[in-house]
Motif scaffolding. Structure first.
Motif, PDB file in Angstrom:
ATOM      1  N   SER A 112      51.610  24.213  31.206  1.00 34.49           N
ATOM      2  CA  SER A 112      50.630  24.438  30.165  1.00 34.49           C
ATOM      3  C   SER A 112      50.931  25.071  29.007  1.00 34.49           C
ATOM      4  O   SER A 112      51.566  26.001  28.949  1.00 34.49           O
ATOM      5  CB  SER A 112      49.383  24.930  30.864  1.00 34.49           C
ATOM      6  OG  SER A 112      48.196  25.374  29.840  1.00 34.49           O
ATOM      7  N   PRO A 113      50.269  24.656  27.768  1.00 38.89           N
ATOM      8  CA  PRO A 113      50.542  25.528  26.521  1.00 38.89           C
ATOM      9  C   PRO A 113      50.000  26.814  26.474  1.00 38.89           C
ATOM     10  O   PRO A 113      50.150  27.750  25.792  1.00 38.89           O
ATOM     11  CB  PRO A 113      49.914  24.633  25.183  1.00 38.89           C
ATOM     12  CG  PRO A 113      49.006  23.768  26.224  1.00 38.89           C
ATOM     13  CD  PRO A 113      49.487  23.570  27.716  1.00 38.89           C
ATOM     14  N   ALA A 114      48.886  27.040  27.202  1.00 39.60           N
ATOM     15  CA  ALA A 114      48.137  28.381  27.613  1.00 39.60           C
ATOM     16  C   ALA A 114      47.354  28.447  28.865  1.00 39.60           C
ATOM     17  O   ALA A 114      46.266  27.796  29.092  1.00 39.60           O
ATOM     18  CB  ALA A 114      47.067  28.218  26.261  1.00 39.60           C
ATOM     19  N   TYR A 115      48.021  29.326  29.665  1.00 38.16           N
ATOM     20  CA  TYR A 115      47.561  29.462  30.947  1.00 38.16           C
ATOM     21  C   TYR A 115      47.386  30.950  31.126  1.00 38.16           C
ATOM     22  O   TYR A 115      48.531  31.716  30.958  1.00 38.16           O
ATOM     23  CB  TYR A 115      48.487  28.955  32.008  1.00 38.16           C
ATOM     24  CG  TYR A 115      48.255  29.099  33.413  1.00 38.16           C
ATOM     25  CD1 TYR A 115      47.155  28.516  34.162  1.00 38.16           C
ATOM     26  CD2 TYR A 115      48.780  30.068  34.173  1.00 38.16           C
ATOM     27  CE1 TYR A 115      46.719  28.559  35.535  1.00 38.16           C
ATOM     28  CE2 TYR A 115      48.464  30.394  35.443  1.00 38.16           C
ATOM     29  CZ  TYR A 115      47.387  29.786  36.167  1.00 38.16           C
ATOM     30  OH  TYR A 115      46.933  30.154  37.368  1.00 38.16           O
ATOM     31  N   GLY A 116      46.520  31.387  31.949  1.00 38.23           N
ATOM     32  CA  GLY A 116      46.565  32.831  32.434  1.00 38.23           C
ATOM     33  C   GLY A 116      45.436  33.074  33.482  1.00 38.23           C
ATOM     34  O   GLY A 116      44.605  32.280  33.600  1.00 38.23           O
ATOM     35  N   THR A 117      45.521  34.028  33.914  1.00 40.87           N
ATOM     36  CA  THR A 117      44.615  34.688  35.085  1.00 40.87           C
ATOM     37  C   THR A 117      44.011  35.924  34.739  1.00 40.87           C
ATOM     38  O   THR A 117      44.394  36.848  34.272  1.00 40.87           O
ATOM     39  CB  THR A 117      45.090  34.575  36.594  1.00 40.87           C
ATOM     40  OG1 THR A 117      46.365  35.660  36.681  1.00 40.87           O
ATOM     41  CG2 THR A 117      45.608  33.109  36.816  1.00 40.87           C
ATOM     42  N   VAL A 118      42.521  35.965  35.032  1.00 43.83           N
ATOM     43  CA  VAL A 118      41.860  37.275  34.904  1.00 43.83           C
ATOM     44  C   VAL A 118      40.788  37.426  35.890  1.00 43.83           C
ATOM     45  O   VAL A 118      40.095  36.341  36.514  1.00 43.83           O
ATOM     46  CB  VAL A 118      41.346  37.145  33.417  1.00 43.83           C
ATOM     47  CG1 VAL A 118      40.498  36.071  33.304  1.00 43.83           C
ATOM     48  CG2 VAL A 118      40.509  38.595  33.002  1.00 43.83           C
ATOM     49  N   ILE A 119      40.848  38.781  36.242  1.00 39.30           N
ATOM     50  CA  ILE A 119      39.472  39.053  37.320  1.00 39.30           C
ATOM     51  C   ILE A 119      38.359  39.754  36.294  1.00 39.30           C
ATOM     52  O   ILE A 119      38.671  40.534  35.752  1.00 39.30           O
ATOM     53  CB  ILE A 119      40.061  40.020  38.383  1.00 39.30           C
ATOM     54  CG1 ILE A 119      41.029  39.329  39.097  1.00 39.30           C
ATOM     55  CG2 ILE A 119      38.760  40.529  39.320  1.00 39.30           C
ATOM     56  CD1 ILE A 119      41.956  40.455  40.161  1.00 39.30           C
ATOM     57  N   ASP A 120      37.257  38.958  36.336  1.00 45.84           N
ATOM     58  CA  ASP A 120      36.535  39.610  35.616  1.00 45.84           C
ATOM     59  C   ASP A 120      35.574  40.755  36.001  1.00 45.84           C
ATOM     60  O   ASP A 120      36.142  41.294  37.222  1.00 45.84           O
ATOM     61  CB  ASP A 120      35.282  38.403  35.058  1.00 45.84           C
ATOM     62  CG  ASP A 120      34.323  38.000  36.126  1.00 45.84           C
ATOM     63  OD1 ASP A 120      34.332  38.920  37.352  1.00 45.84           O
ATOM     64  OD2 ASP A 120      33.582  37.213  36.114  1.00 45.84           O
ATOM     65  N   LYS A 121      34.739  41.355  35.090  1.00 41.61           N
ATOM     66  CA  LYS A 121      34.207  42.655  35.484  1.00 41.61           C
ATOM     67  C   LYS A 121      33.205  42.549  36.926  1.00 41.61           C
ATOM     68  O   LYS A 121      32.958  43.615  37.384  1.00 41.61           O
ATOM     69  CB  LYS A 121      33.353  43.028  34.521  1.00 41.61           C
ATOM     70  CG  LYS A 121      31.993  42.350  34.034  1.00 41.61           C
ATOM     71  CD  LYS A 121      31.441  43.085  32.882  1.00 41.61           C
ATOM     72  CE  LYS A 121      30.110  42.024  32.479  1.00 41.61           C
ATOM     73  NZ  LYS A 121      29.365  42.862  31.347  1.00 41.61           N
ATOM     74  N   PHE A 122      32.839  41.215  37.407  1.00 40.22           N
ATOM     75  CA  PHE A 122      32.163  41.364  38.617  1.00 40.22           C
ATOM     76  C   PHE A 122      33.116  41.013  39.937  1.00 40.22           C
ATOM     77  O   PHE A 122      32.616  40.517  40.958  1.00 40.22           O
ATOM     78  CB  PHE A 122      31.335  39.994  38.492  1.00 40.22           C
ATOM     79  CG  PHE A 122      30.216  40.272  37.346  1.00 40.22           C
ATOM     80  CD1 PHE A 122      29.223  41.307  37.354  1.00 40.22           C
ATOM     81  CD2 PHE A 122      30.293  39.571  35.918  1.00 40.22           C
ATOM     82  CE1 PHE A 122      28.274  41.467  36.612  1.00 40.22           C
ATOM     83  CE2 PHE A 122      29.615  39.854  35.047  1.00 40.22           C
ATOM     84  CZ  PHE A 122      28.646  40.488  35.284  1.00 40.22           C
ATOM     85  N   GLY A 123      34.548  40.958  39.622  1.00 42.59           N
ATOM     86  CA  GLY A 123      35.366  40.660  40.895  1.00 42.59           C
ATOM     87  C   GLY A 123      35.798  39.390  40.824  1.00 42.59           C
ATOM     88  O   GLY A 123      36.374  38.837  41.792  1.00 42.59           O
ATOM     89  N   VAL A 124      35.209  38.417  40.031  1.00 43.44           N
ATOM     90  CA  VAL A 124      35.366  36.752  40.303  1.00 43.44           C
ATOM     91  C   VAL A 124      36.857  36.702  39.404  1.00 43.44           C
ATOM     92  O   VAL A 124      36.891  36.812  38.194  1.00 43.44           O
ATOM     93  CB  VAL A 124      34.447  35.990  39.657  1.00 43.44           C
ATOM     94  CG1 VAL A 124      34.700  34.661  39.795  1.00 43.44           C
ATOM     95  CG2 VAL A 124      33.303  36.250  40.357  1.00 43.44           C
ATOM     96  N   THR A 125      37.831  35.904  40.299  1.00 46.46           N
ATOM     97  CA  THR A 125      39.181  35.480  39.696  1.00 46.46           C
ATOM     98  C   THR A 125      38.968  33.948  39.074  1.00 46.46           C
ATOM     99  O   THR A 125      38.369  33.244  39.429  1.00 46.46           O
ATOM    100  CB  THR A 125      40.365  35.483  40.435  1.00 46.46           C
ATOM    101  OG1 THR A 125      40.299  36.735  41.239  1.00 46.46           O
ATOM    102  CG2 THR A 125      41.344  35.246  40.159  1.00 46.46           C
ATOM    103  N   PHE A 126      39.196  34.161  37.728  1.00 43.55           N
ATOM    104  CA  PHE A 126      39.381  32.829  37.035  1.00 43.55           C
ATOM    105  C   PHE A 126      40.943  32.585  36.539  1.00 43.55           C
ATOM    106  O   PHE A 126      41.655  33.363  36.100  1.00 43.55           O
ATOM    107  CB  PHE A 126      38.619  32.936  35.720  1.00 43.55           C
ATOM    108  CG  PHE A 126      37.138  33.038  35.868  1.00 43.55           C
ATOM    109  CD1 PHE A 126      36.461  31.673  35.646  1.00 43.55           C
ATOM    110  CD2 PHE A 126      36.482  34.351  35.991  1.00 43.55           C
ATOM    111  CE1 PHE A 126      34.843  31.993  35.838  1.00 43.55           C
ATOM    112  CE2 PHE A 126      35.153  34.263  36.145  1.00 43.55           C
ATOM    113  CZ  PHE A 126      34.327  33.272  36.230  1.00 43.55           C
ATOM    114  N   GLN A 127      41.169  31.080  36.713  1.00 44.09           N
ATOM    115  CA  GLN A 127      42.465  30.862  35.910  1.00 44.09           C
ATOM    116  C   GLN A 127      42.001  29.937  34.772  1.00 44.09           C
ATOM    117  O   GLN A 127      41.140  28.982  34.873  1.00 44.09           O
ATOM    118  CB  GLN A 127      42.923  29.884  37.082  1.00 44.09           C
ATOM    119  CG  GLN A 127      43.673  30.532  38.244  1.00 44.09           C
ATOM    120  CD  GLN A 127      44.212  29.527  39.247  1.00 44.09           C
ATOM    121  OE1 GLN A 127      45.300  29.038  38.840  1.00 44.09           O
ATOM    122  NE2 GLN A 127      43.589  29.375  40.493  1.00 44.09           N
TER     123      GLN A 127
END
Length: 141
Positions: free
Chosen positions: A119-134
């Motif tokens: 991917s030209p831009a990929y990352g993962t983050v856990i938001d302030k509610f504890g939900v993990t997004f890719q």
């Protein structure tokens, strides 16, 4: 611009079994499966033997929807019940960047948004509610 939200199931070495199960249970079609052993080699990080047959990424089609899968890398923590993440795909790098930055506010970046071999831009983050997004950007890189 296209944006999709896709459930992403992270398994602990049994993704192939889960894919077969959902294929039968949901009448799904397997669209893609790749193991860690099939990924491009990185001499700086040799792949342990026990990781080679684990699924690095897979997609099944259930009607008009997709479900994605992967296995954890050996040694990564895995807790049943927390293995569902949301994968947001976009074909617009700027949109991906904006979503990633917004989700990162008061959250925890677990992988910065960056270019990868897939991917030209990929990352993962856990938001302030504890939900993990890719955040996955489609397209050439």
């Amino acid at each position: 611009m296209t944006v999709k939200v896709i459930p992403y199931l992270v398994m602990d070495g049994n993704a192939k079994e889960a894919i077969d199960f959902y294929k039968e249970a949901l009448g799904a079609e397997v669209a893609y499966v790749q193991t860690f052993g099939e990924m491009p080699e990185n001499p700086e990080f040799p792949l342990p033997e026990q990781a080679k047959n684990r699924v690095s990424h897979a997609t099944i089609q259930v009607g008009g929807a997709e479900i994605m899968f992967s296995d954890t890398f050996p040694g990564q923590p895995h807790q049943v019940g927390n293995q569902v993440t949301l994968c947001i795909t976009s074909d617009d790098m700027e949109k991906s960047r904006k979503m990633f930055e917004a989700l990162s506010q008061n959250g925890n970046v677990t992988m910065p948004l960056q270019e990868t071999f897939f991917s030209p831009a990929y990352g993962t983050v856990i938001d302030k509610f504890g939900v993990t997004f890719q955040i996955y950007t489609e397209g050439e890189h």
